[in-house]
Design an enzyme around this catalytic site. Structure first.
Site, PDB file in Angstrom:
ATOM      1  N   ASN A  64      10.547   9.580  -2.363  1.00  0.00           N
ATOM      2  CA  ASN A  64       9.955   8.989  -3.563  1.00  0.00           C
ATOM      3  C   ASN A  64       9.887  10.062  -4.649  1.00  0.00           C
ATOM      4  O   ASN A  64       8.823  10.570  -4.994  1.00  0.00           O
ATOM      5  CB  ASN A  64       8.573   8.412  -3.253  1.00  0.00           C
ATOM      6  CG  ASN A  64       8.005   7.599  -4.395  1.00  0.00           C
ATOM      7  OD1 ASN A  64       8.529   7.625  -5.508  1.00  0.00           O
ATOM      8  ND2 ASN A  64       6.940   6.882  -4.115  1.00  0.00           N
ATOM      9  N   TYR A 114       3.378  13.943  -9.322  1.00  0.00           N
ATOM     10  CA  TYR A 114       2.317  14.774  -8.743  1.00  0.00           C
ATOM     11  C   TYR A 114       2.521  16.243  -9.100  1.00  0.00           C
ATOM     12  O   TYR A 114       1.557  16.942  -9.420  1.00  0.00           O
ATOM     13  CB  TYR A 114       2.245  14.576  -7.227  1.00  0.00           C
ATOM     14  CG  TYR A 114       1.927  13.150  -6.824  1.00  0.00           C
ATOM     15  CD1 TYR A 114       0.965  12.405  -7.502  1.00  0.00           C
ATOM     16  CD2 TYR A 114       2.591  12.539  -5.776  1.00  0.00           C
ATOM     17  CE1 TYR A 114       0.677  11.099  -7.142  1.00  0.00           C
ATOM     18  CE2 TYR A 114       2.308  11.231  -5.407  1.00  0.00           C
ATOM     19  CZ  TYR A 114       1.351  10.522  -6.093  1.00  0.00           C
ATOM     20  OH  TYR A 114       1.071   9.230  -5.726  1.00  0.00           O
ATOM     21  N   ALA A 150      -0.297   2.768  -7.069  1.00  0.00           N
ATOM     22  CA  ALA A 150       0.837   1.847  -7.224  1.00  0.00           C
ATOM     23  C   ALA A 150       0.754   1.129  -8.561  1.00  0.00           C
ATOM     24  O   ALA A 150      -0.319   0.783  -9.037  1.00  0.00           O
ATOM     25  CB  ALA A 150       0.870   0.827  -6.098  1.00  0.00           C
ATOM     26  N   GLU A 193      -0.485  12.477   0.593  1.00  0.00           N
ATOM     27  CA  GLU A 193       0.797  12.440   1.296  1.00  0.00           C
ATOM     28  C   GLU A 193       1.728  11.543   0.498  1.00  0.00           C
ATOM     29  O   GLU A 193       1.305  10.531  -0.044  1.00  0.00           O
ATOM     30  CB  GLU A 193       0.653  11.878   2.715  1.00  0.00           C
ATOM     31  CG  GLU A 193      -0.085  12.789   3.677  1.00  0.00           C
ATOM     32  CD  GLU A 193      -1.569  12.495   3.746  1.00  0.00           C
ATOM     33  OE1 GLU A 193      -2.014  11.492   3.143  1.00  0.00           O
ATOM     34  OE2 GLU A 193      -2.290  13.268   4.382  1.00  0.00           O
TER      35      GLU A 193
END
Length: 152
Positions: free
Chosen positions: A115, A122, A77, A110
């Protein structure tokens, strides 16, 4: 005297728990609490990193659990006030390096399919979606994409 404009990526320590929990609260509908991050800072199977801005404020964090040759990404985050500047990519790059140093050859995570910013990041690191965890997220029953990179 000059001032540094460089961000610092370093290992999370227990004193970072408050700042990390605050970013978590701003970032996720069902956040981890301060105690959970304090415990992660001393967990020998975990590796957590933080990003400090030039003023010494923690503005991002990321963590993994290591089990043999696999690293499970637990959290990533960036403080909402600092998003869009490439900080997520920088800390994730550092997290992969830490995983390699700890002997990991593969990583999994996960992520919410909604998102798309995270999914795209990723994928840029070579992660591929290999399945779903149905109704994984408790706040809205959204599925989770299961992503793997088997060649970190």
């Amino acid at each position: 005297m000059g001032t540094s404009t460089e961000m610092i990526i370093r290992k999370m320590i227990t004193d970072d728990a408050d700042a990390v929990a605050e970013i978590e609260k701003k970032s996720f509908p069902v956040p981890w609490n301060r105690k959970m991050f304090w415990e992660e800072a001393v967990n020998e199977n975990a590796e957590y990193l933080v990003v400090e801005n030039p003023e010494g404020k923690v503005i991002a964090y990321a963590g993994i659990w290591i089990s043999f040759e696999e690293a499970q990404v637990m959290n990533v985050a960036v403080d909402p006030d600092f998003r869009g500047a490439g900080i997520g990519k920088k800390i994730f790059t550092a997290l992969i390096e830490v995983a390699k140093l700890r002997g990991a050859t593969a990583m999994t995570l996960e992520v919410r399919p909604s998102n798309t910013v995270a999914v795209n990041m990723y994928e840029s690191f070579g992660f591929k979606s290999v399945g779903r965890r149905k109704k994984y997220y408790l706040d809205n029953n959204e599925d989770a994409l299961i992503m793997w990179n088997t060649k970190i």
